[in-house]
Design a protein around this motif. Structure first.
Motif, PDB file in Angstrom:
ATOM      1  N   GLY A   6       0.805  -1.227   0.000  1.00 21.84           N
ATOM      2  CA  GLY A   6       0.000   0.000   0.000  1.00 21.84           C
ATOM      3  C   GLY A   6       0.832   1.268   0.000  1.00 21.84           C
ATOM      4  O   GLY A   6       0.287   2.368  -0.158  1.00 21.84           O
ATOM      5  N   ALA A   7       2.166   1.134   0.161  1.00 22.18           N
ATOM      6  CA  ALA A   7       3.004   2.347   0.228  1.00 22.18           C
ATOM      7  C   ALA A   7       2.972   3.093  -1.096  1.00 22.18           C
ATOM      8  O   ALA A   7       3.041   2.489  -2.169  1.00 22.18           O
ATOM      9  N   SER A   8       2.875   4.398  -1.005  1.00 22.91           N
ATOM     10  CA  SER A   8       2.928   5.228  -2.209  1.00 22.91           C
ATOM     11  C   SER A   8       4.382   5.423  -2.609  1.00 22.91           C
ATOM     12  O   SER A   8       5.241   5.680  -1.760  1.00 22.91           O
ATOM     13  N   LEU A   9       4.655   5.308  -3.892  1.00 25.56           N
ATOM     14  CA  LEU A   9       6.010   5.593  -4.396  1.00 25.56           C
ATOM     15  C   LEU A   9       6.021   6.950  -5.076  1.00 25.56           C
ATOM     16  O   LEU A   9       6.947   7.294  -5.799  1.00 25.56           O
ATOM     17  N   GLY A  10       4.969   7.698  -4.855  1.00 26.99           N
ATOM     18  CA  GLY A  10       4.938   9.091  -5.273  1.00 26.99           C
ATOM     19  C   GLY A  10       4.434   9.306  -6.695  1.00 26.99           C
ATOM     20  O   GLY A  10       3.995   8.377  -7.367  1.00 26.99           O
ATOM     21  N   GLU A  11       4.523  10.552  -7.093  1.00 26.30           N
ATOM     22  CA  GLU A  11       4.011  11.006  -8.384  1.00 26.30           C
ATOM     23  C   GLU A  11       5.164  11.605  -9.172  1.00 26.30           C
ATOM     24  O   GLU A  11       5.978  12.329  -8.605  1.00 26.30           O
ATOM     25  N   THR A  12       5.249  11.293 -10.455  1.00 29.81           N
ATOM     26  CA  THR A  12       6.305  11.869 -11.294  1.00 29.81           C
ATOM     27  C   THR A  12       5.665  12.458 -12.536  1.00 29.81           C
ATOM     28  O   THR A  12       4.819  11.813 -13.160  1.00 29.81           O
ATOM     29  N   THR A  34       1.586  12.557 -15.922  1.00 33.95           N
ATOM     30  CA  THR A  34       1.935  12.376 -14.510  1.00 33.95           C
ATOM     31  C   THR A  34       1.554  10.958 -14.120  1.00 33.95           C
ATOM     32  O   THR A  34       0.444  10.506 -14.433  1.00 33.95           O
ATOM     33  N   ILE A  35       2.487  10.268 -13.476  1.00 35.73           N
ATOM     34  CA  ILE A  35       2.215   8.880 -13.080  1.00 35.73           C
ATOM     35  C   ILE A  35       2.299   8.755 -11.561  1.00 35.73           C
ATOM     36  O   ILE A  35       3.182   9.337 -10.925  1.00 35.73           O
ATOM     37  N   SER A  36       1.330   8.047 -10.982  1.00 29.76           N
ATOM     38  CA  SER A  36       1.336   7.775  -9.535  1.00 29.76           C
ATOM     39  C   SER A  36       1.524   6.276  -9.353  1.00 29.76           C
ATOM     40  O   SER A  36       0.826   5.491  -9.987  1.00 29.76           O
ATOM     41  N   THR A  37       2.443   5.925  -8.468  1.00 25.58           N
ATOM     42  CA  THR A  37       2.803   4.506  -8.304  1.00 25.58           C
ATOM     43  C   THR A  37       2.671   4.102  -6.842  1.00 25.58           C
ATOM     44  O   THR A  37       2.962   4.896  -5.948  1.00 25.58           O
ATOM     45  N   ARG A  38       2.231   2.866  -6.625  1.00 27.57           N
ATOM     46  CA  ARG A  38       2.190   2.346  -5.250  1.00 27.57           C
ATOM     47  C   ARG A  38       2.554   0.867  -5.281  1.00 27.57           C
ATOM     48  O   ARG A  38       2.432   0.204  -6.330  1.00 27.57           O
ATOM     49  N   ILE A  39       2.979   0.371  -4.144  1.00 29.67           N
ATOM     50  CA  ILE A  39       3.203  -1.069  -4.013  1.00 29.67           C
ATOM     51  C   ILE A  39       1.859  -1.684  -3.661  1.00 29.67           C
ATOM     52  O   ILE A  39       1.252  -1.317  -2.648  1.00 29.67           O
ATOM     53  N   SER A  40       1.380  -2.584  -4.528  1.00 29.81           N
ATOM     54  CA  SER A  40       0.050  -3.136  -4.272  1.00 29.81           C
ATOM     55  C   SER A  40       0.114  -4.463  -3.524  1.00 29.81           C
ATOM     56  O   SER A  40      -0.816  -4.806  -2.791  1.00 29.81           O
ATOM     57  N   ASP A  41       1.188  -5.225  -3.714  1.00 24.43           N
ATOM     58  CA  ASP A  41       1.287  -6.521  -3.042  1.00 24.43           C
ATOM     59  C   ASP A  41       2.737  -6.913  -2.855  1.00 24.43           C
ATOM     60  O   ASP A  41       3.597  -6.515  -3.655  1.00 24.43           O
ATOM     61  N   VAL A  42       2.980  -7.713  -1.841  1.00 23.38           N
ATOM     62  CA  VAL A  42       4.284  -8.351  -1.659  1.00 23.38           C
ATOM     63  C   VAL A  42       3.997  -9.808  -1.345  1.00 23.38           C
ATOM     64  O   VAL A  42       3.242 -10.104  -0.409  1.00 23.38           O
TER      65      VAL A  42
END
Ligand SMILES: CCCCCCC[C@@H](O)CC(=O)SCCNC(=O)CCNC(=O)[C@H](O)C(C)(C)COP(=O)(O)OP(=O)(O)OC[C@H]1O[C@@H](n2cnc3c(N)ncnc32)[C@H](O)[C@@H]1OP(=O)(O)O
Length: 283
Positions: free
Chosen positions: A10-16, A105-113
């Protein structure tokens, strides 16, 4: 601990925010082998400006296209040595054909581990919108981190696409160049696994291997050309699982089964599977 799923999931890896222009698209296509037949009208739609069309797989590389440093696998709750990392899976869904130039603009998050015991699979999801905020594409990617399992997380899904029992409708042979990875690294992935023999050896390979995303793009293009007459606008998505390594210079053999709204694909080198779970979706 190199992986802490409670922090990572669920961690956000931010927006670029990033942009691309026709010369980026041309370089990407050339790095996939486009233009090998420079008198073909279809090939020129990948390799020159008039009527330029954009392979949907470009969306996956566009955010990092200008990057010149090796990728770092360092996210909230995840700290992994690059030498242990292989690209595991990749998927893109485009919401319309990609334009030849854009600011996005792209927003990325970790969805699963996932904990595969001997390895960890870390899944990222990303959504890209254009400068007006309109959806462009979404991606889902995973890395397979060898030796990083055993942290006690969920095992997650297995391979899922079942192929028809009949013979394939198309068989496509696509050669790669000995220098393919050296070309492809100019598209933003300078991971030394693809260019430095000593790094590749330390990672357990006899020589540098091809970028997964290079194989992904080459096979997408081969299927578009071989089955869809070279018309990328028919494609709404492309998904794959990297099942085996490809060495630059090897010939890819893709088998394709046509269904109503999708093409099922499997790709091998000398009968060794390299792409499985591969689906090209049609509008
Ligand atoms: C976020 C995006 C950032 C990306 C950064 C990446 C940077 C790039 O520069 C890196 C690259 O491009 S690397 C090149 C491309 N990738 C590859 O070449 C990998 C090829 N695959 C392999 O070698 C093996 O399948 C291998 C090694 C992956 C697995 O083989 P085995 O160890 O033999 O595993 P196996 O026993 O078959 O399966 C164990 C469990 O793992 C699951 N699994 C297997 N392959 C997977 C894959 N590719 N992706 C996700 N999960 C995978 C299996 O399903 C199994 O789990 P389960 O038992 O629960 O089904």
């Amino acid at each position: 601990m190199p992986i802490d799923p409670s922090v990572a999931i669920g961690a956000s890896l931010g927006e670029t925010t990033f942009e691309w222009m026709p010369s980026d698209v041309l370089l990407y296509h050339l790095a996939l082998g486009a233009g090998a037949n420079p008198t073909s009208e279809v090939e020129l739609r990948y390799a020159t400006e008039p009527d330029l069309q954009v392979l949907p797989t470009f969306g996956v590389v566009a955010p990092n296209f200008k990057r010149t440093k090796p990728p770092a696998v360092s996210y909230p709750g995840v700290e992994i040595d690059l030498a242990k990392v292989l690209h595991g899976q990749q998927e893109i869904t485009v919401h319309r054909p990609l334009p030849v130039r854009a600011t996005a603009t792209i927003s990325t998050r970790i969805s699963d581990v996932y904990d595969k015991g001997k390895a960890a699979v870390i899944v990222q999801e990303a959504t890209a919108v254009d400068s007006a905020g309109e959806p462009l594409y979404t991606t889902r990617s995973s890395i397979f981190a060898r030796g990083e399992g055993g942290f006690g997380g969920s095992r997650g899904p297995s391979a899922s696409v079942e192929l028809p029992g009949r013979a394939p409708d198309f068989v496509l042979e696509t050669p790669t160049l000995p220098q393919q990875a050296l070309l492809y690294r100019l598209c933003g992935d300078r991971n030394p696994l693809h260019s430095d023999p000593a790094f590749a050896a330390a990672a357990g390979f006899p020589r540098p291997i091809l970028h997964g995303l290079c194989t992904y793009g080459i096979v997408c293009k081969a299927v578009v050309d071989g089955v869809l007459g070279g018309d990328v606008s028919q494609v709404s998505g492309f998904a794959t699982r990297f099942a085996g390594v490809v060495y630059p210079g090897e010939t890819l053999r893709s088998q394709v089964w046509q269904e109503d709204k999708r093409l099922l694909v499997t790709c091998s080198v000398d009968d060794r599977p390299v792409l499985t779970d591969t689906v090209l979706s049609l509008w």
